[in-house]
Write a protein that holds these residues in place. Structure first.
Motif, short mmCIF file in Angstrom:
data_model
loop_
_atom_site.label_atom_id
_atom_site.label_comp_id
_atom_site.label_asym_id
_atom_site.label_seq_id
_atom_site.Cartn_x
_atom_site.Cartn_y
_atom_site.Cartn_z
N PRO A 159 7.16 -39.68 19.16
CA PRO A 159 8.06 -39.18 18.01
C PRO A 159 7.37 -39.60 16.67
O PRO A 159 7.02 -40.51 16.26
N THR A 160 7.73 -38.84 15.85
CA THR A 160 7.32 -38.98 13.78
C THR A 160 7.61 -40.33 14.04
O THR A 160 6.45 -41.12 13.48
N GLU A 161 8.86 -40.85 14.12
CA GLU A 161 9.03 -42.04 13.22
C GLU A 161 7.96 -43.35 14.22
O GLU A 161 8.32 -44.38 13.75
N MET A 162 7.98 -43.44 15.35
CA MET A 162 7.72 -44.31 15.97
C MET A 162 6.00 -44.31 15.19
O MET A 162 5.77 -45.45 15.29
N LYS A 169 5.23 -43.61 12.39
CA LYS A 169 5.43 -44.38 11.35
C LYS A 169 5.20 -45.88 11.46
O LYS A 169 4.83 -46.09 10.29
N LYS A 170 6.37 -45.90 12.23
CA LYS A 170 6.30 -47.08 11.81
C LYS A 170 5.34 -48.05 12.19
O LYS A 170 5.37 -49.32 12.15
N GLN A 197 2.85 -48.34 9.64
CA GLN A 197 3.14 -49.33 8.82
C GLN A 197 2.38 -50.95 9.17
O GLN A 197 2.08 -51.53 8.90
N ILE A 245 2.49 -36.44 10.24
CA ILE A 245 4.47 -36.75 9.24
C ILE A 245 4.46 -34.61 10.04
O ILE A 245 5.70 -34.90 9.83
#
Length: 255
Positions: free
Chosen positions: A82-85, A87-88, A91, A137
């Motif tokens: 997943p994209t949000e994973m 992204k985390k 970071q 993204i």
């Protein structure tokens, strides 16, 4: 089809310069002529193995440790992170000063660069990919290559319990969806063709080949394989730099 043969790349199908020997390529063609379908089974992506596949005349594969399965060029399975994973993960990696590359079955880019990238890609005799910090993204991502020295991944295993971390070089860790592996990729492919009872052979040398060798009818360890792989192998062939593939195929009368 008489059966399916799965080949790891580094330390197995490839020689010391990460190339396919001419004699090995000829053996693969003979294998195909004799009614067996060869597969690449690797932690690498199909995007970075096109030249290898062409030189070996292999058109099917289990890629990114089971994240993507291709059969004769057709994608039959894909698992995306997943994209949000991602992204985390980005970071956290940036804060800690590490690097990583994001992969799908068509392309791959460094998302966060580090000096260690040269060592990680030099280990497999290639250059680091181009930098594209936003690649994940707008694109599906199947695998991350976490560029770090041990034991950096231990902290990330706790932070990302839905991901598996597979260290295959001193400089980098393959990061994939929890539960996937080369073995699972083989299982999904055989189910796709309704060939669960087919004769299967696998050649490997490293830690991410353990489950694969346990999943096939005839597990073959290279002479240069890690000890645990030799313990579970039905046959131990010669080193990858000493006609190991050819000798293994001859042992089973496949060529």
């Amino acid at each position: 089809m008489k059966g399916f043969v799965f080949f790891d790349l580094d330390g197995t199908l490839l020689n010391g310069e990460s190339k396919v020997d001419v004699a090995t390529a000829k053996a693969i063609q003979t294998l195909k002529n004799n009614g067996y379908e060869p597969f690449i089974a690797t932690g690498r992506s199909s995007a970075e193995t096109r030249d290898i596949m062409e030189s070996a005349n292999i058109h099917s594969g289990i890629f990114m440790n089971g994240q993507v399965v291709l059969y004769q060029g057709k994608r039959v399975y894909s698992s995306e992170i997943p994209t949000e994973m991602v992204k985390k993960f980005h970071q956290m990696v940036k804060e800690d000063g590490y690097g990583f590359t994001a992969y799908n079955d068509k392309e791959f880019y460094l998302v966060e660069s580090t000096d260690g990238a040269k060592d990680a890609y030099g280990f497999i005799h290639t250059n680091p990919p181009a930098l594209n910090a936003d690649f994940y993204i707008d694109n599906p991502i199947n695998m991350l290559l976490f560029i770090c020295l041990p034991p950096a991944e231990e902290k990330y295993k706790v932070a990302f319990p839905n991901l598996d971390f597979l260290r295959n070089t001193p400089y980098s860790v393959d990061v994939i969806s929890k539960g996937n592996s080369k073995a699972e990729g083989i299982k999904r492919f055989l189910e796709y063709l309704n060939q669960e009872d087919a004769e299967t052979y696998a050649f490997g040398d490293g830690p991410n080949d353990i489950e694969m060798l346990q999943a096939v009818t005839h597990p073959v360890a290279m002479g240069n394989a890690i000890p645990v792989l030799k313990e579970i192998a039905e046959f131990i062939t010669t080193d990858n730099t000493d006609n190991g593939i050819i000798n293994g195929l001859k042992h089973y009368d496949l060529i």
